[in-house]
Design an enzyme around this catalytic site. Sequence first.
Site, mmCIF file in Angstrom:
data_model
loop_
_atom_site.group_PDB
_atom_site.id
_atom_site.type_symbol
_atom_site.label_atom_id
_atom_site.label_comp_id
_atom_site.label_asym_id
_atom_site.label_seq_id
_atom_site.Cartn_x
_atom_site.Cartn_y
_atom_site.Cartn_z
ATOM 1 N N TYR A 17 0.856 -0.774 0.038
ATOM 2 C CA TYR A 17 0.053 0.434 -0.086
ATOM 3 C C TYR A 17 0.967 1.195 0.408
ATOM 4 O O TYR A 17 0.945 2.034 -0.313
ATOM 5 C CB TYR A 17 -0.964 -0.246 1.178
ATOM 6 C CG TYR A 17 -1.870 1.468 1.290
ATOM 7 C CD1 TYR A 17 -2.598 1.414 0.927
ATOM 8 C CD2 TYR A 17 -1.196 1.782 2.553
ATOM 9 C CE1 TYR A 17 -3.718 2.396 1.619
ATOM 10 C CE2 TYR A 17 -1.610 3.705 2.726
ATOM 11 C CZ TYR A 17 -3.260 3.385 1.609
ATOM 12 O OH TYR A 17 -4.052 4.556 1.844
ATOM 13 N N LYS A 25 1.364 3.843 -2.926
ATOM 14 C CA LYS A 25 1.202 5.438 -2.467
ATOM 15 C C LYS A 25 2.892 6.488 -2.864
ATOM 16 O O LYS A 25 3.028 7.409 -3.705
ATOM 17 C CB LYS A 25 1.004 5.369 -1.291
ATOM 18 C CG LYS A 25 -0.683 4.979 -0.423
ATOM 19 C CD LYS A 25 -0.970 5.577 -1.492
ATOM 20 C CE LYS A 25 -2.654 5.608 -1.151
ATOM 21 N NZ LYS A 25 -3.757 6.423 -1.985
#
Length: 210
Positions: free
Chosen positions: A131, A135
């Site tokens: 994750y 990002k």
Amino acid sequence: MHGNKTALVLGATGLVGKALVRQLLVDPRYTSITLLVRRPLPASLFSDPAGKLNPIVIDFGALQDYQGYFSVSHVYCCLGTTMKIAGSKAAFRKVDFEYVHIAAQLTRAQRAESFVWISSVGADAKSANFYLRVKGELENALMRMPQLPNAAAVRPSLLLGERAESRPAEDIMQALAPMLGKLMVGPLKKYRPVTAAEVAHKMITLQHFE
């Protein structure tokens, strides 16, 4: 102060997106707010007495076909999903990287004044966490994009607020949030839980107003 700014919001039905649209609707600097959404909005979702709102149902898989809607002053990108909802790393990356990256390219093509999107505290292209890695890769890609003026990322930690879907781990953290917030000072301050309204307000302050 009444202005003549126009806004485009992607991800208007998410936690931050809803808070953002509600703030934009009462911001006198904006005369119109276009929302690109997956499905028709319930009439009760937003109060729009000034008639600023223009929701457009689109196919995000063909986002580049909607370039004309990016001809606005400011673009706000609140798109994002979770691994649980996405179902796979590829599906997660499509929403959290590809759609946002395409939105930035369309913003540049239409010469909007600024582009603000939601990243995450700890975003790092070299992170072992998938994750945070996605990002971080997105931040790198957008910050290096030539001729994308006034691009800025908001990096929230845990978001506080009522979500449509259940996220058990986040529910536990929400219950602990008041205590955690008091403990997180100094270098840890950036990890404090924040409300969706706070993130939305930060997004607006990062836009380019002249």
